[in-house]
Design a protein around this motif. Structure first.
Motif, short mmCIF file in Angstrom:
data_model
loop_
_atom_site.label_atom_id
_atom_site.label_comp_id
_atom_site.label_asym_id
_atom_site.label_seq_id
_atom_site.Cartn_x
_atom_site.Cartn_y
_atom_site.Cartn_z
N LYS A 9 0.83 -1.20 0.00
CA LYS A 9 0.00 0.00 0.00
C LYS A 9 0.87 1.25 0.00
CE LYS A 9 -4.00 2.09 2.29
NZ LYS A 9 -4.76 2.18 1.02
N TYR A 33 -5.42 -3.20 -15.76
CA TYR A 33 -4.81 -1.92 -16.11
C TYR A 33 -3.89 -1.43 -14.98
CZ TYR A 33 -9.26 -1.89 -18.74
OH TYR A 33 -10.35 -2.22 -19.52
N TYR A 35 -2.84 2.48 -13.77
CA TYR A 35 -3.00 3.92 -13.91
C TYR A 35 -2.09 4.61 -12.91
CZ TYR A 35 -7.14 4.13 -16.94
OH TYR A 35 -8.02 4.06 -18.00
N GLN A 37 -1.67 8.15 -10.74
CA GLN A 37 -2.35 9.37 -10.28
C GLN A 37 -1.33 10.32 -9.68
OE1 GLN A 37 -5.38 9.21 -7.03
NE2 GLN A 37 -6.66 10.40 -8.42
N LEU A 43 -5.56 11.09 -13.29
CA LEU A 43 -5.39 9.66 -13.54
C LEU A 43 -5.03 9.44 -15.00
CD1 LEU A 43 -8.45 8.27 -11.61
CD2 LEU A 43 -6.16 7.32 -11.40
N ILE A 45 -3.65 6.50 -17.85
CA ILE A 45 -3.40 5.09 -18.09
C ILE A 45 -1.94 4.86 -18.48
CG2 ILE A 45 -4.04 5.13 -20.54
CD1 ILE A 45 -5.36 2.34 -19.97
N PHE A 90 -2.52 2.92 -9.41
CA PHE A 90 -3.74 2.15 -9.24
C PHE A 90 -3.80 1.02 -10.26
CE2 PHE A 90 -6.17 4.22 -6.03
CZ PHE A 90 -5.80 5.56 -6.07
N ALA A 97 -12.47 -4.89 -22.20
CA ALA A 97 -11.61 -3.72 -22.32
C ALA A 97 -12.45 -2.46 -22.51
CB ALA A 97 -10.66 -3.90 -23.50
N GLY A 98 -12.20 -1.47 -21.66
CA GLY A 98 -12.90 -0.20 -21.77
C GLY A 98 -14.25 -0.15 -21.11
N SER A 99 -14.66 -1.21 -20.44
CA SER A 99 -15.92 -1.17 -19.70
C SER A 99 -15.64 -0.71 -18.28
CB SER A 99 -16.60 -2.54 -19.73
OG SER A 99 -15.78 -3.51 -19.14
N GLY A 100 -16.67 -0.67 -17.43
CA GLY A 100 -16.50 -0.15 -16.08
C GLY A 100 -15.43 -0.87 -15.29
N TYR A 101 -14.52 -0.08 -14.74
CA TYR A 101 -13.40 -0.65 -13.99
C TYR A 101 -13.76 -0.86 -12.53
CZ TYR A 101 -10.31 1.47 -17.61
OH TYR A 101 -9.69 1.85 -18.77
N PHE A 103 -11.36 -0.66 -9.26
CA PHE A 103 -10.01 -0.24 -8.90
C PHE A 103 -9.55 -0.89 -7.60
CE2 PHE A 103 -8.57 3.19 -11.65
CZ PHE A 103 -9.73 3.57 -12.30
N GLY A 104 -8.24 -1.06 -7.50
CA GLY A 104 -7.62 -1.40 -6.23
C GLY A 104 -7.52 -0.15 -5.38
N SER A 105 -6.97 -0.28 -4.19
CA SER A 105 -6.90 0.85 -3.26
C SER A 105 -5.65 1.69 -3.45
CB SER A 105 -6.98 0.35 -1.82
OG SER A 105 -5.95 -0.58 -1.57
#
Lengths: 112, 112
Positions: A9, A33, A35, A37, A43, A45, A90, A97-101, A103-105
């Motif tokens: 983390k 993916y 990303y 930040q 954010l 990619i 992240f 691909a490209g649909s709603g992600y 995310f991890g923390s």
């Protein structure tokens, strides 16, 4: 159960070191993916893998190398760390691909 | 209150008021849009999405409006609560694309 988990983390390291961040998803998604930040919350990619194959490789220094041993894992290795690499990284996954992600923390990387 | 989510501005609203967060996008070929909420120290979380063949979609206390003519997206939050305090991002997918491109985010602060 955490859907998308990243480790570590927090990561504090010196310039010039090599470090890895790991990501695992248990959602059965095909696409993963990375990303970045920045300090202004932007954010951007970096990479995307679909079923272990690289499908997106944005303009990222060669010092960054992703690896996907299977479709549930996407790791990020960074060589010769620089001060400008300090950011929150992240991992995310999506069913297509490209649909709603999901995310991890995030992994907060600080290079000193 | 309203804001334009281009330079991480801050939108302050009173608890119980409605919030409107705006987002401009540039790709006229974008076919899918999502709003994400990011709380401090966490990854972005999916709120609501909309496809380009729609101009409005409602969820629980949230509504997304899409105006393709002026390439504008908005998120309306009804009866804003302290738990709504976060950074909100819009994201778009280019037509047939395989990634989401994020806007710069808007900080929502709910005052008691």
């Amino acid at each position: 159960d955490t859907a998308v988990s990243q480790t570590p983390k927090y990561l504090v390291t010196q310039m010039g070191n090599d470090k890895s961040i790991k990501c695992e998803q248990n959602l059965g998604h095909d696409t993963m993916y990375w990303y970045k930040q920045d300090s202004k919350k932007f954010l951007k990619i970096m990479f995307s893998y679909n079923n272990k194959e690289l499908i997106i490789n944005e303009t990222v220094p060669n010092r960054f190398s992703p690896k996907s041993p299977d479709k549930a894992h996407l790791n990020l290795h960074i060589n010769s760390l620089e001060l400008g690499d300090s950011a929150v990284y992240f991992c995310a996954s999506s069913p297509l691909a490209g649909s709603g992600y999901t995310f991890g923390s995030g992994t907060r990387l600080t290079v000193v | 209150g309203e804001s334009v989510g281009l330079h991480l501005p801050t939108l302050s609203v009173q608890e119980g008021d409605n919030s409107i967060i705006n987002c401009a996008y540039s790709n006229s070929a974008s076919d899918y849009f999502i709003w994400y909420k990011q709380e401090s120290g966490k990854g972005p979380q999916f709120i609501i999405d909309i496809r380009s063949n729609m101009d409005k979609r409602q969820g629980q206390r949230v509504t997304v409006l899409l105006n393709k003519t002026v390439k504008h997206l908005s998120l309306q939050i009804a009866a804003t609560q302290p738990g709504d305090s976060a950074v909100y991002f819009c994201a778009e997918r280019g037509g047939g694309g395989n990634k989401l491109t994020f806007g710069t985010g808007t900080q929502l602060k709910v005052e008691l």
